[in-house]
Scaffold this active site. Structure first.
Site, PDB file in Angstrom:
ATOM      1  N   LYS A   7     -11.127 -22.374  -9.681  1.00 33.12           N
ATOM      2  CA  LYS A   7     -10.234 -21.426  -9.011  1.00 33.12           C
ATOM      3  C   LYS A   7      -9.268 -22.185  -8.112  1.00 33.12           C
ATOM      4  CE  LYS A   7     -12.105 -21.916  -4.748  1.00 33.12           C
ATOM      5  NZ  LYS A   7     -11.375 -22.567  -3.613  1.00 33.12           N
ATOM      6  N   SER A  94     -14.841 -33.001  -8.369  1.00 32.04           N
ATOM      7  CA  SER A  94     -15.715 -32.616  -7.264  1.00 32.04           C
ATOM      8  C   SER A  94     -14.984 -32.776  -5.933  1.00 32.04           C
ATOM      9  CB  SER A  94     -16.977 -33.485  -7.269  1.00 32.04           C
ATOM     10  OG  SER A  94     -17.679 -33.327  -8.473  1.00 32.04           O
ATOM     11  N   LYS A  95     -15.379 -31.960  -4.959  1.00 29.08           N
ATOM     12  CA  LYS A  95     -14.805 -32.000  -3.610  1.00 29.08           C
ATOM     13  C   LYS A  95     -13.285 -31.934  -3.665  1.00 29.08           C
ATOM     14  CE  LYS A  95     -18.664 -34.555  -1.599  1.00 29.08           C
ATOM     15  NZ  LYS A  95     -19.095 -35.751  -0.856  1.00 29.08           N
ATOM     16  N   ALA A  96     -12.792 -31.016  -4.519  1.00 36.92           N
ATOM     17  CA  ALA A  96     -11.355 -30.925  -4.745  1.00 36.92           C
ATOM     18  C   ALA A  96     -10.772 -29.591  -4.325  1.00 36.92           C
ATOM     19  CB  ALA A  96     -11.046 -31.179  -6.211  1.00 36.92           C
ATOM     20  N   LEU A  98     -11.559 -26.698  -5.694  1.00 33.39           N
ATOM     21  CA  LEU A  98     -11.418 -25.854  -6.877  1.00 33.39           C
ATOM     22  C   LEU A  98     -12.669 -25.033  -7.181  1.00 33.39           C
ATOM     23  CD1 LEU A  98      -9.546 -28.393  -9.191  1.00 33.39           C
ATOM     24  CD2 LEU A  98      -8.563 -26.438  -7.990  1.00 33.39           C
ATOM     25  N   GLY A  99     -13.690 -25.153  -6.344  1.00 33.43           N
ATOM     26  CA  GLY A  99     -14.881 -24.314  -6.481  1.00 33.43           C
ATOM     27  C   GLY A  99     -15.769 -24.648  -7.656  1.00 33.43           C
ATOM     28  N   GLY A 100     -15.708 -25.863  -8.156  1.00 26.27           N
ATOM     29  CA  GLY A 100     -16.499 -26.223  -9.328  1.00 26.27           C
ATOM     30  C   GLY A 100     -17.990 -26.015  -9.139  1.00 26.27           C
ATOM     31  N   GLY A 101     -18.531 -26.480  -8.028  1.00 24.22           N
ATOM     32  CA  GLY A 101     -19.961 -26.328  -7.772  1.00 24.22           C
ATOM     33  C   GLY A 101     -20.376 -24.880  -7.653  1.00 24.22           C
ATOM     34  N   SER A 103     -18.820 -22.298  -8.992  1.00 23.99           N
ATOM     35  CA  SER A 103     -18.689 -21.710 -10.326  1.00 23.99           C
ATOM     36  C   SER A 103     -19.901 -22.057 -11.182  1.00 23.99           C
ATOM     37  CB  SER A 103     -17.405 -22.217 -10.985  1.00 23.99           C
ATOM     38  OG  SER A 103     -17.252 -21.667 -12.270  1.00 23.99           O
ATOM     39  N   ASP A 135     -18.501 -19.224  -1.839  1.00 30.07           N
ATOM     40  CA  ASP A 135     -17.564 -18.952  -2.933  1.00 30.07           C
ATOM     41  C   ASP A 135     -18.245 -18.404  -4.180  1.00 30.07           C
ATOM     42  OD1 ASP A 135     -15.588 -19.904  -1.290  1.00 30.07           O
ATOM     43  OD2 ASP A 135     -15.239 -21.762  -2.395  1.00 30.07           O
TER      44      ASP A 135
END
Length: 261
Positions: A7, A94-96, A98-101, A103, A135
């Site tokens: 996101k 990671s730690k960007a 963008l909510g990867g973790g 998600s 998130d």
């Protein structure tokens, strides 16, 4: 294989710190067609165990991954014990911001509830999502775009944008907890989004841009777009409505993705 989407934040206002230690935010969350690929393998077990394969490069040593946290919370709430193996191909940095973790964690909750024939109600699952991370509820909602408030538990679906977005990845990461601490030291007025419709304007700013020092290359990129912003606490920047050719820089990677998929 499950796709776990990233996101971006279109505006991110960080307001007062709450009694639970979190902050109230006001933001638009919007999915981007950039995703991790996750495979699950589950079997019955006397005690719940979670193994994340192919994840060492992005896991913080000594910290529990959000996917494992989500699985353990689900096990406790459902009173189901299982052995869960998760294989993940990480495409979201990671730690960007963008909510990867988050998600990824929502994908775990959704998978487990489906595997156990929706043993937990939607409300219970959403509560587990919030316990996992602020998130996670947005990703669990299934919305492509939403107006998100509170700690992340107030989610109202909004009409998504029909356009593309360029993502820029500077070669550094941002510690979210540290960024919040720095932001707390900056005196700011409370800000709120005035509309439930996403209208791109200079009013939709990201408070974390007060924390992340902007490099010369980013400032130059900002001039190439009708709308340009940091996502989350960073380090990803994104541009919408490109108006000028974009130069390439050795210390910035770029991806062009669609907001919708």
């Amino acid at each position: 294989m499950v796709r776990s989407y990233a996101k971006i934040n279109i505006a991110l206002f960080v307001n007062e710190k709450r009694s639970d230690g979190f902050h109230n935010i006001d933001s638009f969350f919007h999915l981007v067609d950039l995703f991790d690929e996750i495979d699950f393998s589950i079997s019955e077990s006397e005690r719940t165990e979670v193994r994340i394969a192919r994840s060492a490069p992005y896991l913080d040593e000594g910290k529990m991954d959000l996917m494992e946290k989500a699985a353990l919370l689900f096990s406790s709430a459902s009173r189901k014990n299982f052995s869960l193996e998760i294989s993940i191909k990480k495409n979201i940095p990671s730690k960007a911001g963008l909510g990867g973790g988050s998600s990824n964690a929502s994908a775990v909750l959704r998978y487990l509830n489906s595997h156990y024939e929706n043993i937990l109600s939607s409300d219970t699952l959403m509560n587990l999502a919030l316990l996992t991370g602020s998130d996670v509820p947005f990703f669990l909602s299934g919305f492509k775009a939403a107006h998100v408030k509170g700690r992340g538990e107030i989610i109202k679906e909004v009409e998504p944008l029909m356009c593309s977005v360029d993502l820029f990845f500077p070669h550094f990461s941002v510690d979210t907890a540290g960024a919040y601490r720095i932001l707390d030291e900056i005196k700011r007025e409370k800000k709120e989004i005035e509309s439930d419709k996403i209208i791109l304007s200079n009013k939709l700013t990201n408070d974390f841009e007060l924390v992340v020092s902007e490099k010369k290359e980013i400032a130059e990129l900002r001039e190439c777009y009708g709308f340009f912003s940091l996502s989350g606490s960073g380090s990803t920047y994104y541009g919408i409505n490109r108006q000028k050719p974009v130069s390439q820089y050795n210390n910035i990677d770029r991806l062009t993705r669609f907001l919708l998929f």
